[in-house]
Enzyme design. Structure first.
Site, mmCIF file in Angstrom:
data_model
loop_
_atom_site.group_PDB
_atom_site.id
_atom_site.type_symbol
_atom_site.label_atom_id
_atom_site.label_comp_id
_atom_site.label_asym_id
_atom_site.label_seq_id
_atom_site.Cartn_x
_atom_site.Cartn_y
_atom_site.Cartn_z
ATOM 1 N N LEU A 251 2.605 -40.026 -78.008
ATOM 2 C CA LEU A 251 3.510 -39.769 -79.123
ATOM 3 C C LEU A 251 3.831 -38.623 -78.555
ATOM 4 C CD1 LEU A 251 1.854 -40.735 -82.810
ATOM 5 C CD2 LEU A 251 4.076 -41.703 -81.573
ATOM 6 N N CYS A 261 3.949 -49.668 -64.248
ATOM 7 C CA CYS A 261 3.738 -50.082 -64.797
ATOM 8 C C CYS A 261 3.811 -50.567 -66.437
ATOM 9 C CB CYS A 261 2.595 -50.192 -64.949
ATOM 10 S SG CYS A 261 1.232 -49.476 -63.630
#
Ligand code: UGA
Length: 433
Positions: A251, A261
């Protein structure tokens, strides 16, 4: 056990050395002769903490060898496939050229009864297709996705938080027994091990990365709202993160996610879902991607605005090039993107990164790379932090102010203490705070 690992990039090379460190006899195969020569000489082709040590130890023990020749896999019981699945040039889907080439290379040399264990991130349905290709040769196939993070790749490989085996309906028991034997020392620590079908194992991997990407874009969307309301997104993240159902990890608002990725995996998932006629199920991932890409432009915009929209000829120190700290990987890096865009707008960009300067220089020779952090800061009219290296986190605001021409800092990763920097005379701008 005798193992082979096909593909010696971040995933494959670390997996090969890690399996050797667990006591297996491992051969790593790659088509890139220069890479194989480096690995054989104990030189890591990329920066990854702890990798050089296990590479050298594996070579010294004789447990680890590397080759460009597929005949070297003939005695192996298990063949791990860890080749890249980059984004296709003509769209968001995954390019499976290297996976298909690895299977083509293995089939003539893998012994009957051996197991191919796919680790590459692939579109759901790939394992079933490949199993049909190898089965007539008496070769079994399982999908064993990898969840390692760059920067923690060695630890994540020898001490993963879970193992997932996607196995065949026909030979599943044997496939599980084989993989259990490979990972026996990891399983002794009661590492959770989930046995699934092929499709579930393939989806676990893309679902995990999609969830992480969504979490980051969620907090970056909150940062956008914080920016127009005067709220502080880091305090917001701390407050919601205390709810264990939400959790504080992933977060951190900032310049957004990059790397080899997350960006390509969410795009490939959207493309695959569309092929399956279920595009709407993951349509939100397009939004996740867009929020993410907006953050890079936001960093550029606030820097440009600090020069009244005229960055031409102004000296800007861009701190960070790697997509994340403890890595020299610049694939889809927000940091490098910010440097390139500011340079394109005419700013005199001077970049510095503790590890990624060589990888960045190969792709963007037009950028200026400083010899040191101090050289990057010298005379800067704006300092932009875009990768959260600990060296940047540790910068002293008073000492740093003496080095620059104008004490203006853009904290693209929210790693500085705004009060301390403002007290030292800086104009501080964070992301959503
Ligand atoms: C990611 C996953 O975390 C791994 O589990 C997965 O195995 C791997 O992809 C893969 O598919 O091979 P990685 O790409 O090494 O690992 O990097 P992350 O640590 O996930 O970070 C990705 C990006 O998100 C970085 O650019 C990072 O700066 C950014 N990020 C991360 C944020 O912007 N905010 C956060 O709170 C966390």
């Amino acid at each position: 056990m005798q193992l082979s690992v096909i593909g010696c990039g971040y995933l494959g090379a670390v997996h090969a050395a890690a399996m050797a460190s667990l006591g297996h006899q491992v051969v790593g195969i790659d088509v890139d002769e220069a890479k194989i020569a480096m690995l054989s000489a104990g030189q890591p082709p990329f920066h990854e903490p702890g990798f050089e040590e296990i590479l050298k130890a594996g070579l010294a023990s004789g447990n680890l060898t590397f080759s460009t020749d597929y005949t070297a896999v003939e005695s192996a019981d298990v063949h791990f496939v860890g080749v890249g699945t980059p984004q296709r040039r003509d769209g968001g889907g995954a390019d499976l050229t290297y996976v298909d080439a690895a299977i083509d290379g293995l089939v003539p040399h893998a012994k009957a009864g051996s197991l191919i264990a796919g680790k590459s991130t692939v579109p759901v349905g790939t394992a079933a297709r490949l199993a049909d290709i190898v089965a007539p040769h008496g070769i079994r196939l399982a999908w064993n996705p990898e969840f390692l993070r760059e920067g923690f790749a060695v630890k994540d490989t020898v001490d993963p938080d879970r193992l997932v085996y996607g196995v065949s309906r026909e030979t599943g028991d044997e496939d599980v027994a084989t993989l259990d034997a490979v990972y026996s020392s990891i399983l002794e620590r009661e590492t959770p091990r989930l046995v699934t079908d092929y499709a579930t194992a393939e989806l676990v991997k893309v679902a995990a990365n999609s969830f992480l990407a969504t979490k980051i874009s969620f907090i970056n969307a909150m940062a956008e709202i914080a920016e127009v309301t005067g709220a502080d997104v880091t305090q917001l993240a701390d407050a919601i993160g205390h709810d264990v159902r939400i959790g504080r990890k992933f977060l951190n608002a900032g310049a957004g996610f990059g790397g080899g990725c997350l960006p390509k995996d969410i795009r490939a998932f959207v493309a695959r879902a569309e092929e399956l006629g279920k595009g709407e199920s993951v349509g939100f991932l397009k939004e996740v991607d867009e929020i993410n890409l907006r953050r890079r432009q936001h960093v550029v915009d606030i820097v440009v605005n600090s020069f009244d929209g005229q960055p031409f000829g102004h000296r800007v120190a861009v701190l960070g090039l790697a997509f994340k700290p403890d890595s020299d990987d610049i694939r889809d890096s927000p940091a490098l993107d910010v440097a390139v865009r500011l340079k394109g707008l005419g700013a005199e960009v001077v970049s510095y990164d503790p590890q990624a300067m060589e990888t960045a220089r190969r792709v963007h020779p037009q950028l200026d790379y400083a010899e040191s952090l101090d050289a990057a800061l010298a005379g800067a009219e704006a300092v932009v932090i875009v990768t959260e290296w600990k060296q940047f986190r540790a910068l002293d605001p008073i000492e740093t102010a003496e080095k620059v021409a104008r004490p203006v800092v853009f904290d693209g990763r929210n790693i500085l203490d705004p009060a301390a920097w403002r007290d030292a005379g800086w104009t501080y701008t964070g992301m959503g705070r």
